[in-house]
Design a protein around this motif. Structure first.
Motif, short mmCIF file in Angstrom:
data_model
loop_
_atom_site.label_atom_id
_atom_site.label_comp_id
_atom_site.label_asym_id
_atom_site.label_seq_id
_atom_site.Cartn_x
_atom_site.Cartn_y
_atom_site.Cartn_z
N ARG A 275 0.79 -1.13 -0.06
CA ARG A 275 0.01 0.05 0.00
C ARG A 275 0.87 1.22 -0.02
O ARG A 275 0.36 2.30 0.09
CB ARG A 275 -1.07 -0.02 1.19
CG ARG A 275 -1.84 -1.01 1.28
CD ARG A 275 -2.93 -0.93 2.39
NE ARG A 275 -2.61 -0.81 3.64
CZ ARG A 275 -3.20 -0.31 4.70
NH1 ARG A 275 -4.43 0.22 4.73
NH2 ARG A 275 -2.48 0.01 5.78
N GLY A 276 2.09 1.01 0.00
CA GLY A 276 3.14 2.19 -0.11
C GLY A 276 3.10 3.05 1.40
O GLY A 276 3.47 4.34 1.24
N ARG A 277 3.09 2.31 2.26
CA ARG A 277 3.05 2.86 3.69
C ARG A 277 4.53 3.10 4.29
O ARG A 277 5.33 2.24 4.25
CB ARG A 277 2.14 2.13 4.68
CG ARG A 277 2.21 2.97 6.04
CD ARG A 277 1.25 1.82 7.01
NE ARG A 277 1.09 2.36 8.13
CZ ARG A 277 0.55 1.93 9.31
NH1 ARG A 277 0.29 0.56 9.30
NH2 ARG A 277 0.23 2.56 10.31
N HIS A 278 4.84 4.21 4.37
CA HIS A 278 5.85 4.65 5.43
C HIS A 278 5.51 5.00 6.63
O HIS A 278 4.98 6.13 7.17
CB HIS A 278 6.58 6.01 4.80
CG HIS A 278 7.62 5.52 3.62
ND1 HIS A 278 8.46 4.48 4.04
CD2 HIS A 278 7.90 6.29 2.42
CE1 HIS A 278 9.16 4.48 2.59
NE2 HIS A 278 8.72 5.50 1.79
N ALA A 279 5.44 3.85 7.64
CA ALA A 279 4.87 3.97 9.08
C ALA A 279 5.47 5.13 9.85
O ALA A 279 4.82 5.89 10.62
CB ALA A 279 4.80 2.86 9.64
N HIS A 280 6.71 5.40 9.59
CA HIS A 280 7.69 6.31 10.20
C HIS A 280 7.10 7.82 9.96
O HIS A 280 7.47 8.67 10.60
CB HIS A 280 9.21 6.25 10.12
CG HIS A 280 9.67 6.44 8.76
ND1 HIS A 280 9.33 5.70 7.69
CD2 HIS A 280 10.25 7.33 8.32
CE1 HIS A 280 9.73 6.17 6.64
NE2 HIS A 280 10.31 7.12 6.88
N LEU A 281 6.57 8.05 8.73
CA LEU A 281 6.15 9.28 8.48
C LEU A 281 4.45 9.45 8.76
O LEU A 281 4.05 10.55 8.16
CB LEU A 281 6.48 9.57 6.97
CG LEU A 281 7.80 9.57 6.61
CD1 LEU A 281 8.11 9.67 5.16
CD2 LEU A 281 8.61 10.44 7.29
N ASP A 282 3.92 8.64 8.76
CA ASP A 282 2.37 8.47 8.90
C ASP A 282 1.75 8.66 7.76
O ASP A 282 0.78 9.56 7.44
CB ASP A 282 1.77 9.63 9.99
CG ASP A 282 2.27 9.24 11.28
OD1 ASP A 282 2.51 8.12 11.77
OD2 ASP A 282 2.08 9.99 12.25
N ALA A 283 2.24 8.12 6.74
CA ALA A 283 1.71 8.42 5.25
C ALA A 283 1.83 7.27 4.27
O ALA A 283 2.54 6.38 4.60
CB ALA A 283 2.61 9.71 4.95
N PHE A 284 1.18 7.48 3.09
CA PHE A 284 1.15 6.48 2.21
C PHE A 284 1.50 7.08 0.79
O PHE A 284 1.33 8.20 0.44
CB PHE A 284 -0.34 6.08 1.78
CG PHE A 284 -0.95 5.08 2.93
CD1 PHE A 284 -1.61 5.67 4.12
CD2 PHE A 284 -0.76 3.81 3.08
CE1 PHE A 284 -2.05 4.96 5.08
CE2 PHE A 284 -1.21 2.75 4.04
CZ PHE A 284 -1.93 3.49 5.13
N TYR A 285 2.22 6.38 -0.12
CA TYR A 285 2.78 6.85 -1.39
C TYR A 285 2.30 5.76 -2.30
O TYR A 285 2.13 4.54 -1.88
CB TYR A 285 4.39 6.67 -1.21
CG TYR A 285 4.69 8.16 -0.18
CD1 TYR A 285 4.90 9.22 -0.62
CD2 TYR A 285 4.80 7.68 1.09
CE1 TYR A 285 5.49 10.04 0.34
CE2 TYR A 285 5.30 8.47 2.00
CZ TYR A 285 5.49 9.85 1.54
OH TYR A 285 6.02 10.95 2.61
N GLN A 286 2.34 6.02 -3.68
CA GLN A 286 2.23 5.18 -4.83
C GLN A 286 3.55 4.16 -4.80
O GLN A 286 4.44 4.36 -4.56
CB GLN A 286 2.25 6.00 -5.93
CG GLN A 286 1.24 6.85 -6.05
CD GLN A 286 -0.23 6.17 -6.27
OE1 GLN A 286 -0.28 5.21 -6.59
NE2 GLN A 286 -1.39 6.80 -5.76
#
Length: 694
Positions: A275-286
């Motif tokens: 899902r493109g999740r960077h958990a350390h940034l609280d964000a999702f990416y393509q």
């Protein structure tokens, strides 16, 4: 896109507490308003751990829970609450190197927030909030009933009430009645507190993303539970011939599914896409990669990308670019005191005493005043030219200083560097014409990102695979550390080295090593990498192998008489052939460093005295001439499809701990140093023959 289900938190590094806050626990607001008995601090890690083992994006295992340090976007409000703001590491050369990786917008190297000395090791909670972190993974399993649920589920409660025992922070299932199914004794049983621990499974991808394992979708095979909108799950485990057999079951509809399917040959078809999740940034990416099953704490979950170098004095005139990082580290009142270019003498003295940096003495009044005006105007000029990230180019300035007595003597009065030339023992003179005792040195390190699944060297150092430290991928500062210590430097006679090296290059055994390295390089390179690098460009010359082997012998020998364990000693090898304008190098530096501001005790420098150094080198050579694995070790060479990167070297004679070796015990061979009695097909001239005697 922000992850709406993430709970914010806090963590700290440097023998500083890691702090964590849940959705209902805002560390700053709760501390100021005293609205909760629960405390934010849950542990501590050393500054170096934030760069190498427990940094941004890594999972930090605490006694009862697991947390992940946040990206740099979340750090600023914690710095703002500390008197004086962030402590800076001032080293223009390292800043230039970081810019080569992350961009010219990086203007600072910051130390992590640290805990003031206080009873229990913690200070004022209103200030010392540490490094922000999050609970991760956020799925927990009750150790009493095996109930599986996210941390936000009402059955779980965060408990951390002892001020000086943050290690006891835990999640509990407050009214657990055990795991036995049925309505009889289970309902009648009196509930009690049971600890809840992190669930072990995660989903990761080669682009550095990491996500929670989709337990609900997994057990229902992608469909919704027919009996409940929010089903209750249970995780149970049995031993089997194939390893632990973990089964996830739904208590609402009795659906069941084992985790062995996620590890089998067809796992890729059954696991979800990333899902493109960077958990350390609280964000999702393509992201277009497939998800891969990852175990909590797996060795390939996080690989740090760091850069480091020795902070050596600069011999050239300082520029505006050089001065800006140093000026930024000064208190505002010092900068405000510089009111005119004609009155900079007092400013130089005040600023120099605060920073312990001689750079102000290398700058003209015009350049210094321009730098001050630039800083006051908050305009940061771009670097004049890109800095090379080639390892030899990084080491070259250190080599030029350590081999020039005028340079290192001129700057030996600084707080971070002091070196003196020592007399060379007569027994070493034919080969080693120069010995330098480095009585004070400082090593600076910076964190520039991390990768998952593949280490950076396995993907050809592809910067696009390094996970970002901020949401926009353009940080203006990065975490850094500085360590102080001591060491000694040996320079080898270049004509002697060249004559010996030319003989080695003509031998069949050297071609064997080259082919083994080529095979190793291709095997080690990840299948997910676009390999465009010529393996020969990463193959060190014979001089590197020989000097590296001697360095290991000296580390093992020095550990017996220096007062430091071998794991505390590290090497820096300066060994490359002349290439264009870059001069040849042949030398080694053995150092030991500590994060303490006072540095180390001087035991290593003492070994550089002539009366001790000669004995140290010859004792090391004598021990290197024998190995308890001989003749197997002394005759070793890669054959056929073998791709190991060493010759006559093993754990008994040359290998040292990975904290000491810059190449993880690769490119080593005693034969290149010593005249070992071996078969002619593996025999080589020894670089140390001129000092071995009869």
């Amino acid at each position: 896109m922000s992850d709406a289900h993430d709970e914010s938190g806090a963590a700290d590094g440097g023998l500083a507490p890691i702090t964590v806050g849940l959705a209902e626990l805002n560390p700053i607001a709760d501390i100021e308003g005293k609205t909760t008995k629960n405390r934010s601090k849950v542990g501590s890690v050393r500054p170096s751990a934030l760069l190498y083992t427990s940094g941004i994006g890594a999972t930090v295992d605490l006694p009862h829970l697991s947390v992940m340090p946040h990206g740099l976007d979340a750090w600023q409000r914690y710095y703002d609450r500390r008197p004086g703001g962030a402590d800076l590491v001032v080293e223009p050369r390292l800043l230039d190197l970081v810019r080569a990786y992350l961009g010219a917008q990086v203007t600072q190297l910051r130390k992590a927030p640290w805990a003031p000395e206080a009873p229990g090791g913690f200070g004022d909670e209103a200030i010392d909030l540490g490094i922000p972190a999050r609970v991760f993974p956020q799925w927990l399993r009750c150790t009493g009933c095996n109930l599986l649920a996210p941390v936000s589920h009402p059955i779980f409660e965060f408990k951390n009430v002892l001020k000086y025992r943050p290690d006891q922070a835990t999640f509990i299932h407050k009214d657990c009645k055990g795991w036995s199914p049925g309505s009889g004794r289970a309902k009648a049983r009196k509930g009690r507190e049971q600890a809840a621990v992190p669930a072990r499974y995660l989903i990761a991808c080669v682009n550095g993303h990491i996500d929670e394992f989709p337990y609900v979708a997994w057990v229902h095979r992608g469909r919704n539970c027919p009996n409940a909108k929010i089903p209750q799950l249970r995780m149970r485990e049995w031993k089997s011939n194939l390893g632990p057999d973990v089964q996830i079951s739904c208590l609402s509809c009795d659906a069941r599914r084992g985790m062995l399917e996620a590890t089998g040959p067809k796992a890729a078809e059954k696991l979800p896409h990333c899902r493109g999740r960077h958990a350390h940034l609280d964000a999702f990416y393509q992201c277009d990669q497939s998800g891969k099953l990852m175990m909590l704490g797996a060795a390939n979950q996080w690989f740090a990308s760091t850069v480091g170098l020795l902070a050596l004095p600069r011999e050239e005139v300082a520029s505006v670019i050089d001065l800006l990082p140093v000026l930024q580290a000064l208190p505002p009142e010092v900068i405000a005191s510089a009111t005119a270019k004609e009155a900079l003498a007092g400013f130089r003295g005040w600023a120099g005493s605060l920073t312990q940096n001689e750079i102000f003495g290398n700058a003209t009044d015009d350049v210094l005043w321009e730098a001050i005006e630039t800083l006051k105007g908050a305009v940061i000029p771009a670097p004049a030219a890109a800095v090379s990230t080639d390892p030899s180019d990084i080491l070259l300035p250190e080599w030029l200083v350590l081999t020039n007595e005028e340079k290192y003597t001129k700057h030996s009065g600084s707080a971070d560097f002091r070196a003196v030339r020592r007399a060379v023992p007569e027994s070493l003179m034919p080969l080693i014409p120069e010995v330098v005792a480095v009585e004070k040195l400082k090593k600076v390190n910076a964190f520039v990102g991390f990768t998952r699944i593949d280490a950076l060297d396995r993907i050809d150092d592809s910067k696009n695979r390094v996970a970002p430290l901020t949401r926009d991928g353009r940080p203006t500062w990065v975490p850094a550390t500085e360590d102080r210590g001591e060491g000694f430097f040996l320079r080898f006679d270049e004509p002697t080295v060249v004559a010996w090296e030319n003989k080695i290059l003509e031998l069949d055994i050297w071609e064997t090593y080259r082919r083994a390295h080529e095979l190793n390089f291709k095997r080690r390179t990840s299948k997910t990498s676009d390999s465009t690098i010529d393996p020969d460009s990463r193959f060190p010359p014979p001089r590197y192998w020989a000097i590296h082997s001697l360095s290991h012998l000296l580390i093992r020998e020095a550990a017996m008489s220096s007062g430091y364990g071998s794991a505390s000693l590290t090497e820096r090898i300066y060994a490359w052939r002349k290439d264009g304008d870059r001069p040849a190098a042949a030398g080694l530096l053995i150092t030991t460093t500590a994060s303490d501001s006072e540095g180390t005790l001087g035991g290593l420098v003492d070994l550089s005295r002539p009366e001790r150094l000669g004995a140290l080198v010859h004792d090391a050579i004598r021990r290197g001439g024998r190995c308890s694995s001989d003749p197997v070790c002394s005759h070793r060479r890669p054959r056929g499809k073998e791709d190991f990167l060493h010759g006559a070297a093993c754990h008994f004679c040359l290998f040292v701990s990975e904290t000491s070796c810059e190449r993880t015990n690769r490119f080593l061979d005693r034969r290149l140093l010593l005249d070992l009695m071996v078969d002619p097909d593996v025999a080589t001239p020894g670089l140390l023959l001129p000092i071995l005697g009869d």
